[in-house]
Design a protein around this motif. Structure first.
Motif, mmCIF file in Angstrom:
data_model
loop_
_atom_site.group_PDB
_atom_site.id
_atom_site.type_symbol
_atom_site.label_atom_id
_atom_site.label_comp_id
_atom_site.label_asym_id
_atom_site.label_seq_id
_atom_site.Cartn_x
_atom_site.Cartn_y
_atom_site.Cartn_z
ATOM 1 N N PHE A 11 0.861 -1.178 0.000
ATOM 2 C CA PHE A 11 0.000 0.000 0.000
ATOM 3 C C PHE A 11 0.900 1.232 0.000
ATOM 4 O O PHE A 11 1.714 1.392 0.912
ATOM 5 N N GLU A 16 -0.251 -4.968 7.430
ATOM 6 C CA GLU A 16 -0.066 -4.830 5.988
ATOM 7 C C GLU A 16 1.275 -4.186 5.661
ATOM 8 O O GLU A 16 1.845 -3.446 6.455
ATOM 9 N N SER A 22 3.095 -1.442 4.201
ATOM 10 C CA SER A 22 2.707 -0.063 3.964
ATOM 11 C C SER A 22 3.952 0.789 3.732
ATOM 12 O O SER A 22 4.969 0.632 4.403
ATOM 13 N N PHE A 78 -2.292 -0.837 -3.944
ATOM 14 C CA PHE A 78 -3.177 0.301 -3.716
ATOM 15 C C PHE A 78 -2.332 1.569 -3.650
ATOM 16 O O PHE A 78 -1.258 1.569 -3.046
ATOM 17 N N HIS A 100 -2.991 5.452 -2.414
ATOM 18 C CA HIS A 100 -3.973 6.286 -1.722
ATOM 19 C C HIS A 100 -3.481 7.721 -1.620
ATOM 20 O O HIS A 100 -2.327 7.975 -1.256
ATOM 21 N N LEU A 108 -9.056 -0.219 3.389
ATOM 22 C CA LEU A 108 -8.081 -0.697 2.417
ATOM 23 C C LEU A 108 -7.572 -2.097 2.764
ATOM 24 O O LEU A 108 -7.454 -2.965 1.887
ATOM 25 N N LYS A 144 -8.147 -5.733 0.541
ATOM 26 C CA LYS A 144 -7.107 -6.711 0.207
ATOM 27 C C LYS A 144 -7.480 -8.089 0.741
ATOM 28 O O LYS A 144 -7.314 -9.106 0.047
ATOM 29 N N THR A 182 -8.183 -6.530 -5.244
ATOM 30 C CA THR A 182 -6.928 -5.832 -5.502
ATOM 31 C C THR A 182 -6.804 -5.373 -6.952
ATOM 32 O O THR A 182 -5.740 -4.936 -7.370
#
Length: 315
Positions: free
Chosen positions: A2, A44, A46, A123, A125, A257, A261, A266
């Motif tokens: 992400f 996650e 990130s 992703f 964002h 988010l 996933k 996705t």
């Protein structure tokens, strides 16, 4: 991965005193910063892309990212200063912000600073004032346009009138991003600012027609409404003893988010294939996560272990 793009700053919570001084409790914040941290706390992968100062406050921001497990690989370090946000709460715990950030590090990001990826993020964002103020807004739009065929794009307008007072500009910018966006999360308060004469339902439906695949409108303690092609539903809120609501929307965003996933959404086709039951469980998970944050002071987002039951119920 992400990739969360935007601002990282310090929130200053003012404390009243009996003399001429004002005490401040300084806490790390910024909507994208919180979302990146929230995803890491949910287990996650990130990463953060944005400008962070080389000043002492910027050093603290980078160290916090590292402590929380957020990758600093794409952070742009600059000599510009760190943005400060003065936070004042009303009697309901809702925050109002005054920003001190003209020409600060989080805004002074250009197209030349955009990262290159060995593997594109799942992703991407963006949100808050860095999606509007230049030069970073133009840089982020260029990044989305470059990557949108290889990643899902998420957007949270997160209107900040004390940064830009022109609500027509906020609305124009938000609507311009809809054709580039897959997932939109917006609060009813934000919609009341930029579309005061239009119903939530009409705005959400128009954004779907413009190109978004999923629109979620949060309503504070009243829960959230979900809009997707052929699907409209509402998830009720959760009663908690509210300490404040700082970071609640960012917590909802991170949980949303992570939940997408977990549901396998996705890519655009998988996102469009989510049924009503899956969307309901997804938003119930995000509502529960936000409720945890509301019961704490500041943006103290929950960890995955605190949401074990809700996480298991997603599928």
């Amino acid at each position: 991965m992400f990739l969360i793009c935007g601002e990282a700053l310090f929130d200053l919570f003012g404390e009243a005193s009996n003399d001429d001084s004002i005490g401040f409790d300084a806490r790390i914040g910024g909507s994208p910063f919180n979302v990146a941290m929230g995803l890491a706390r949910l287990g996650e992968e990130s990463a953060f892309f944005g400008g962070i100062s080389k000043d002492a406050l910027g050093e603290r921001l980078v160290q916090k990212f590292r402590t929380e497990g957020v990758s600093d690989r794409y952070i742009l370090r600059t000599d510009y200063l760190t943005t400060l946000s003065l936070v004042q709460k009303d009697e309901h715990g809702s925050p109002a912000y005054t920003f001190y950030g003209s020409n600060a590090a989080d805004r002074m990001v250009t197209k030349a600073d955009l990262p290159a990826f060995d593997t594109p993020p799942l992703f991407l964002h963006i949100g808050s004032y860095t999606a509007l103020v230049e030069p970073i807004a133009g840089a982020l739009k260029a990044l989305i346009e470059r990557e949108r065929d290889r990643t899902l794009v998420s957007f949270d307008p997160n209107i900040r009138p004390t940064v830009v007072a022109d609500m027509a500009l906020w609305r124009k910018n938000t609507e311009a991003l809809m054709p580039l966006t897959d997932v939109v999360k917006v609060s009813d308060e934000d919609l009341a600012l930029i579309t005061p004469d239009t119903s939530i339902e009409d705005i959400a439906r128009s954004w779907l027609r413009s190109g978004a695949a999923l629109v979620i409108v949060t309503k504070g303690g009243e829960g959230a409404s979900v809009f997707a092609p052929g699907i409209e539903l509402t998830v009720p809120g959760i009663k908690v003893a509210v300490e404040d609501t700082v970071g609640a929307g960012d917590t909802f965003q991170a949980a949303l988010l992570a939940g997408l996933k977990e549901l396998g959404a996705t890519n655009r086709s998988a996102l469009a294939a989510l049924d009503e039951g899956q969307l309901k469980r997804l938003v119930e998970f995000a509502v529960q996560a936000a409720a945890v944050t509301c019961a704490r002071r500041g943006a103290n987002l929950p960890r995955k272990a605190e949401l074990e039951k809700e996480w298991a119920a997603l599928k």
